[in-house]
Structure formats: structure tokens, C-alpha cells
Design an enzyme around this catalytic site. Structure first.
Site, mmCIF file in Angstrom:
data_model
loop_
_atom_site.group_PDB
_atom_site.id
_atom_site.type_symbol
_atom_site.label_atom_id
_atom_site.label_comp_id
_atom_site.label_asym_id
_atom_site.label_seq_id
_atom_site.Cartn_x
_atom_site.Cartn_y
_atom_site.Cartn_z
ATOM 1 N N HIS A 18 4.431 -7.116 -10.280
ATOM 2 C CA HIS A 18 4.071 -7.529 -8.920
ATOM 3 C C HIS A 18 4.907 -8.739 -8.489
ATOM 4 O O HIS A 18 5.444 -8.777 -7.375
ATOM 5 C CB HIS A 18 2.579 -7.866 -8.908
ATOM 6 C CG HIS A 18 1.975 -8.103 -7.565
ATOM 7 N ND1 HIS A 18 2.194 -7.292 -6.474
ATOM 8 C CD2 HIS A 18 1.117 -9.085 -7.144
ATOM 9 C CE1 HIS A 18 1.518 -7.738 -5.436
ATOM 10 N NE2 HIS A 18 0.855 -8.833 -5.816
ATOM 11 N N SER A 38 2.617 -10.502 -1.781
ATOM 12 C CA SER A 38 1.253 -10.035 -1.998
ATOM 13 C C SER A 38 0.408 -10.238 -0.733
ATOM 14 O O SER A 38 0.754 -9.727 0.322
ATOM 15 C CB SER A 38 0.661 -10.738 -3.224
ATOM 16 O OG SER A 38 -0.541 -10.137 -3.634
ATOM 17 N N ASP A 77 6.117 -6.779 -2.252
ATOM 18 C CA ASP A 77 5.014 -6.051 -2.876
ATOM 19 C C ASP A 77 3.672 -6.416 -2.221
ATOM 20 O O ASP A 77 2.784 -6.994 -2.859
ATOM 21 C CB ASP A 77 4.956 -6.321 -4.387
ATOM 22 C CG ASP A 77 4.495 -5.093 -5.168
ATOM 23 O OD1 ASP A 77 4.787 -3.963 -4.749
ATOM 24 O OD2 ASP A 77 3.837 -5.271 -6.219
#
Length: 300
Positions: A233, A141, A165
């Protein structure tokens, strides 16, 4: 210098650019110590020697994302996968106090300082004999963007980065190349997309991009829409951890440059490549990966 920080609610925006910083901690795990972490003081020239760092092994720097920490799932799943091989020194970056919920805007701002201080850790390793080719950065992230931003503070770009991601909210609209992960940040940048278009970046980011199960919603992720998105995610971290285990192979098939996509569409002829730790440096382009399972990725 902390007196100049901006504080609101529980949120903190770091204004100082000074490293080391008390809100950014570095820990070392080795195959010998297992999950017992040791905090690294990069001002101490003997810290690595006394903490059990093996200069002959490869080293990985793992960086968590928003509302995360280095000692909770799924980052611990990645850490433990590396340790299980017996082949890595595992360094983790903890910036938990600068990225707590609901402080996403301040967390975005703080990535600049975290990347600067993490680059100092990287330089500390190379100064003490680590080879750049034996260090790679794994970020989830916002952590993926921090891995990329580290290269702005180094004399030479990193050898390899794995972006799990990479975060999309606001970064896609306002983050220029200096403040986000791009293929220019290392000689080889791999990106794994599992919630593209919502919490994760869309389309091509690195030298090689993997679009997993269509790239948006992952099987096994249940519940309301936001929980499904968060689960998807985080699933990038669990997929990557699985790739480190010697008996797991996740295969990518060449596909068109679009992620997210409808599963099975856009496949192209060409050589398949493994996703994750086993991806060859020579791999380029976008690949689609199909992983059928019924397990979600635990996250705290």
C-alpha cells in the site's frame, strides 16, 4: 466548537465544520529551507511572503492517510523528492490526531472536515496569486480521497490530482462520489494502484490508472500477510517519489481495465506513457507497469 466532538478511547470524531481547525495543520517546505518546516497560518495574509513561498514556482499539496503524519515516511520521501528538484513549493497537510490507530471509522468521518480545511489552503494560495495550473494535490490512501473531496468546496475543480493507492476499506461499499476520489474531481486525475482489492481501491478511478506489478503485492514486501499488504500500500508513495527524480522513468503499457490482475495478462497495443510526475495530461485509460526490485517502502 470542539466541545461537540465525539471522543471514545483515543478516537475523535469532529462534529464542527469550522476551518481553520487546530487539529489540522499546514506546513511549507521550500528548496531554500529544505526539510525545516514552517507552519502556515492561513488567517495571516502575509504568511506566504514571510515563509519564503515563491509564486513563480509550482506548488504541491501532500496529504497523508490513515495512521499517518506529514513528517514520517513515506510522506517525507515524496516531500524530499519534490524539494530535490528545486522547482516546487511543498505544502503538507497534517491531520495526525484525527486519524490515529485503531480509529479508522472516526478517520473516515474526519476526512470531510480535513477536505474542507485543505480546500481553504488551496483557496488561500490562489487568492495570493498562485495559478490553478501550477497547483496539484498528492494524497496517499485516505489522503487521496481528501484530495478529491477538496473540489466540493472550491468554485472550480482542481487542475491535477495524484491518488496513491486510494483507500478501499468501507469506502468501496459506503462511499459515494461525494466522499471519494473520482475522475470528476480535477481536470486530470492519476491513480497508482499497488494493493488493489485489499487496502487500495480496485479498477479504474481516474482518467489514467497505473496497475503496478499486478496491482496487489509488491516485490520486496516481506513478512506476514498484513505487513505485506501495508508495505505494498505504501509502495505507491515510493514509486511516485522515484518518478519525480529526473533519472528515473517508470513506463506504463496499455492494458485492460482490471486491477488487480495477474502480471503480464491483458496487455494491449498502444503508446506507452511514463507513470508519475511525468505522465502527460493527455494520457487516458489503464496502464500496467512492471518494476522489478527487492526493496520495500519504509513506513512508520
Amino acid at each position: 466548537m470542539d466541545m461537540f466532538d465525539i471522543r471514545y478511547w483515543r478516537c475523535v470524531i469532529k462534529k464542527a465544520a469550522q476551518c481553520p481547525n487546530s487539529d489540522i495543520k499546514f506546513f511549507l517546505y521550500t528548496p531554500d529551507t529544505g526539510t525545516r518546516r514552517k507552519r502556515i497560518d492561513i488567517k495571516n495574509p502575509n504568511a506566504l511572503k514571510y515563509m519564503g513561498w515563491n509564486p513563480h514556482k509550482e506548488s504541491v499539496i501532500i496529504i497523508h492517510g490513515f495512521n499517518g503524519t506529514e513528517n514520517k515516511t513515506p510522506m517525507t520521501i515524496i516531500r524530499n523528492a519534490y524539494l530535490s528538484t528545486g522547482e516546487y513549493n511543498v505544502f503538507t497537510v497534517d491531520w495526525e490526531s484525527l486519524t490515529i490507530f485503531p480509529c479508522y471509522l472516526s478517520a473516515l468521518s474526519n476526512t470531510r472536515l480535513v477536505s474542507r480545511c485543505s480546500a481553504q489552503l488551496y483557496s488561500y494560495l490562489t487568492h495570493h496569486g498562485a495559478l490553478a495550473k501550477k497547483i496539484h494535490c498528492v494524497g496517499h490512501s485516505l489522503g487521496a480521497h481528501i484530495c478529491g473531496m477538496m473540489s466540493r468546496h472550491l468554485n472550480a475543480k482542481q487542475y491535477k490530482i495524484i491518488g496513491l493507492d486510494p483507500a478501499r476499506p468501507l469506502v468501496d461499499s459506503y462511499g459515494d462520489a461525494q466522499f471519494r476520489l473520482t475522475r470528476d474531481d480535477a481536470y486530470h486525475v492519476q491513480v497508482i494502484h499497488t494493493n488493489a482489492g485489499f487496502l487500495g481501491e480496485e479498477n479504474v478511478v481516474g482518467h489514467v490508472d497505473f496497475c503496478v506489478n499486478g496491482g496487489t503485492n509488491q516485490p520486496g514486501c516481506k513478512g506476514h500477510a498484513l505487513r505485506q499488504a501495508r508495505c505494498s500500500h505504501f509502495q505507491s508513495a515510493c514509486y511516485y517519489a522515484a518518478s519525480i527524480l529526473k533519472n528515473v522513468k517508470l513506463i506504463g503499457v496499455p492494458c485492460s481495465n482490471a486491477c488487480p490482475k495477474r502480471q503480464g495478462l491483458g496487455l494491449l497495443p498502444g503508446k506507452v506513457v511514463p507513470m508519475g510526475i511525468k505522465t502527460p495530461i493527455s494520457a487516458k485509460g489503464q496502464y500496467c507497469v512492471s518494476i522489478r526490485h527487492n526493496k520495500d517502502c519504509p513506513f512508520d
